[in-house]
Design a protein around this motif. Structure first.
Motif, PDB file in Angstrom:
ATOM      1  N   ASP A 137       0.784  -1.186  -0.026  1.00 51.19           N
ATOM      2  CA  ASP A 137      -0.178   0.008   0.173  1.00 51.19           C
ATOM      3  C   ASP A 137       0.804   1.204   0.177  1.00 51.19           C
ATOM      4  O   ASP A 137       0.615   2.280   0.957  1.00 51.19           O
ATOM      5  CB  ASP A 137      -0.884   0.056   1.124  1.00 51.19           C
ATOM      6  CG  ASP A 137      -1.994   1.076   1.117  1.00 51.19           C
ATOM      7  OD1 ASP A 137      -2.482   1.444  -0.068  1.00 51.19           O
ATOM      8  OD2 ASP A 137      -2.506   1.546   2.166  1.00 51.19           O
ATOM      9  N   LEU A 138       1.825   1.244  -0.937  1.00 54.26           N
ATOM     10  CA  LEU A 138       2.689   2.408  -1.225  1.00 54.26           C
ATOM     11  C   LEU A 138       2.506   3.018  -2.522  1.00 54.26           C
ATOM     12  O   LEU A 138       2.088   2.275  -3.405  1.00 54.26           O
ATOM     13  CB  LEU A 138       4.228   2.002  -0.758  1.00 54.26           C
ATOM     14  CG  LEU A 138       4.488   1.345   0.480  1.00 54.26           C
ATOM     15  CD1 LEU A 138       5.809   0.796   0.493  1.00 54.26           C
ATOM     16  CD2 LEU A 138       4.318   2.479   1.429  1.00 54.26           C
ATOM     17  N   ALA A 139       3.297   4.164  -2.683  1.00 54.86           N
ATOM     18  CA  ALA A 139       3.478   4.594  -4.065  1.00 54.86           C
ATOM     19  C   ALA A 139       4.596   3.994  -4.638  1.00 54.86           C
ATOM     20  O   ALA A 139       5.747   3.674  -3.879  1.00 54.86           O
ATOM     21  CB  ALA A 139       3.757   6.268  -4.111  1.00 54.86           C
ATOM     22  N   PRO A 140       4.674   3.617  -5.941  1.00 54.06           N
ATOM     23  CA  PRO A 140       5.819   2.937  -6.581  1.00 54.06           C
ATOM     24  C   PRO A 140       7.137   3.687  -6.209  1.00 54.06           C
ATOM     25  O   PRO A 140       8.190   3.119  -6.355  1.00 54.06           O
ATOM     26  CB  PRO A 140       5.376   3.064  -8.261  1.00 54.06           C
ATOM     27  CG  PRO A 140       4.051   2.871  -7.984  1.00 54.06           C
ATOM     28  CD  PRO A 140       3.550   3.547  -6.898  1.00 54.06           C
ATOM     29  N   GLU A 141       6.925   5.158  -6.264  1.00 51.51           N
ATOM     30  CA  GLU A 141       8.307   6.005  -6.085  1.00 51.51           C
ATOM     31  C   GLU A 141       8.797   5.733  -4.713  1.00 51.51           C
ATOM     32  O   GLU A 141       9.778   6.269  -4.434  1.00 51.51           O
ATOM     33  CB  GLU A 141       7.690   7.391  -6.321  1.00 51.51           C
ATOM     34  CG  GLU A 141       7.304   7.791  -7.737  1.00 51.51           C
ATOM     35  CD  GLU A 141       5.964   7.399  -8.143  1.00 51.51           C
ATOM     36  OE1 GLU A 141       5.619   7.603  -9.326  1.00 51.51           O
ATOM     37  OE2 GLU A 141       5.374   6.759  -7.210  1.00 51.51           O
TER      38      GLU A 141
END
Length: 409
Positions: free
Chosen positions: A108-112
């Motif tokens: 549940d993170l941003a790919p960045e």
């Protein structure tokens, strides 16, 4: 066998609060080996990194640079062995990004917020579907105590895992530092090692992480060479989770900042030297110290000329005191105004050459005695100034050729 280097005791590696590590077998190149690792960071961790200076840099290096620059807050690192994802063009970039997307979706993170790392064979497509399939097992394995497993999981031609820990008192708090590295060949990083990860629970201002990573690399990984080749994938990442109970370090020049840097440098240097000790086919660990230069840069220039010379390295393997090879390397190092009559050469305690010529008191059996050892110091005095610098290298053996001739088989 590595030179005076043994596998670390996992129980002796300090957990770093705010860091969890998981390792799995994903079959990326070969079945039945640990080849996929994740490093999970608590929110608020500060991260800095330095990467290869090879212009033909790998896709994960390019993605890591972009994601660090985006400054979203790094929360996960994904590391695969067996495939470098280098020389793979736009398709390689897409596969590196797909690795980040898969980890980001699972966490549940941003790919960045994910950094990808790869090491292994160049110019083969990264089997990203195997990474995606293996990620659940790696994430399920995550534990603060798995530094030893990480050291194993990032190996390629290494013969032993490489991991070290240290502790230091900062502001009345005990600060933990633990790091791992991998590398045995294609090592003349000129910035870092093939792969290195160093974490501390110290509280460090985020803006200090990049200069800290550069400073640590400069005193350790930038001083080693196995074969003079610079990898396409070199990456060195420094993490500070801020969990230790001390005030935030806002300058590296402060007393507390310097104490932390010194302790982290100790671990970084041990990791860098371990790569040389485990150099492909290495039988000897060689310290090349050049003194009396006008500046540190020309001292390094001379040291690397010696450390890169195949003739010097094979002479050390044979314990052959053919020491004119060392003087020749000093001479072709590229210092245009070098005065050979000012040069002295030592092997450990043996004074081999004085004022550019053979020391009348030197006996070849003394040189042979030193060269027969497993740890040797070459010391060159240039007689040009007060600067000095040191490089660590190893010999060249028959095994180096065999390992690299058979690497892809």
């Amino acid at each position: 066998m590595p030179v005076n280097l043994s596998a670390p005791d996992p129980a002796a590696l300090h957990a770093v609060e705010g860091v969890r590590i998981g390792v799995a077998e994903a079959g990326i190149r070969k079945a039945g080996r640990k080849d996929l690792s994740v490093i999970l960071l608590d929110e608020g961790a500060a991260v800095g990194g330095v990467f290869t200076q090879n212009r033909f840099c790998a896709a994960p290096v390019q993605v890591c640079r972009d994601h660090l620059a985006a400054n979203f807050g790094i929360r996960a690192l994904v590391i695969n062995t067996g495939n470098a994802n280098a020389g793979t063009g736009e398709d390689g970039l897409a596969r590196a990004r797909a690795t980040c997307i898969a980890a980001a979706q699972a966490l549940d993170l941003a790919p960045e917020q994910v950094l990808p790392f790869s090491t292994g064979v160049i110019m083969e497509p990264l089997p990203v579907e195997r990474i995606q399939a293996g990620l659940p097992a790696a994430l399920a394995d995550a534990s603060a105590t798995h530094w030893g497993r990480l050291a194993e999981g990032i190996m390629t031609t290494d013969t032993v895992p490489k991991a070290f820990s240290a502790q230091v008192q900062i502001g009345g708090a005990t600060v933990n530092i633990t790091g791992v590295s991998k590398g045995a060949g294609m090592i003349r990083p000129n910035m870092a090692t093939m792969l290195g990860f160093l974490a501390t629970d110290a509280a460090i201002a985020p803006e200090l992480m990049q200069p800290l990573a550069r400073q640590l690399a400069e005193g350790s990984f930038n001083r080693v060479t196995v074969d003079g080749d610079t990898s396409t994938n070199d990456s060195f990442i420094v993490i500070a989770t801020g969990k230790a109970a001390h005030g935030v370090i806002r300058t590296l020049d402060s007393e507390e900042g310097q104490a932390l840097v010194d302790a982290m440098q100790q671990v970084a240097r041990s990791l860098a030297q371990a790569i040389v000790r485990d150099g492909e086919g290495a039988t000897k660990f060689i310290t090349v110290r050049v003194e009396g230069g006008r500046d540190a840069a020309e001292c390094r220039q001379v040291a690397y000329a010696i450390a890169h010379s195949p003739l010097v390295k094979t002479a050390f393997f044979a314990s052959d005191p053919n020491l004119g090879r060392i003087l020749a390397a000093v001479g072709y190092a590229g210092i245009a105004d070098l005065d050979q009559t000012g040069i002295d050469l030592y092997l450990d305690d043996v004074h081999v050459a004085v004022n550019g010529g053979r020391n009348p008191a030197y006996r070849e059996e003394d040189g042979q005695r030193v060269m027969a050892g497993s740890e040797i110091t070459v010391r060159v005095v240039l007689g040009r100034g007060q600067a000095a610098d040191t490089v660590w290298t190893c010999d060249f053996s028959h095994e180096y050729v065999s390992i690299n001739a058979d690497y892809r088989s």
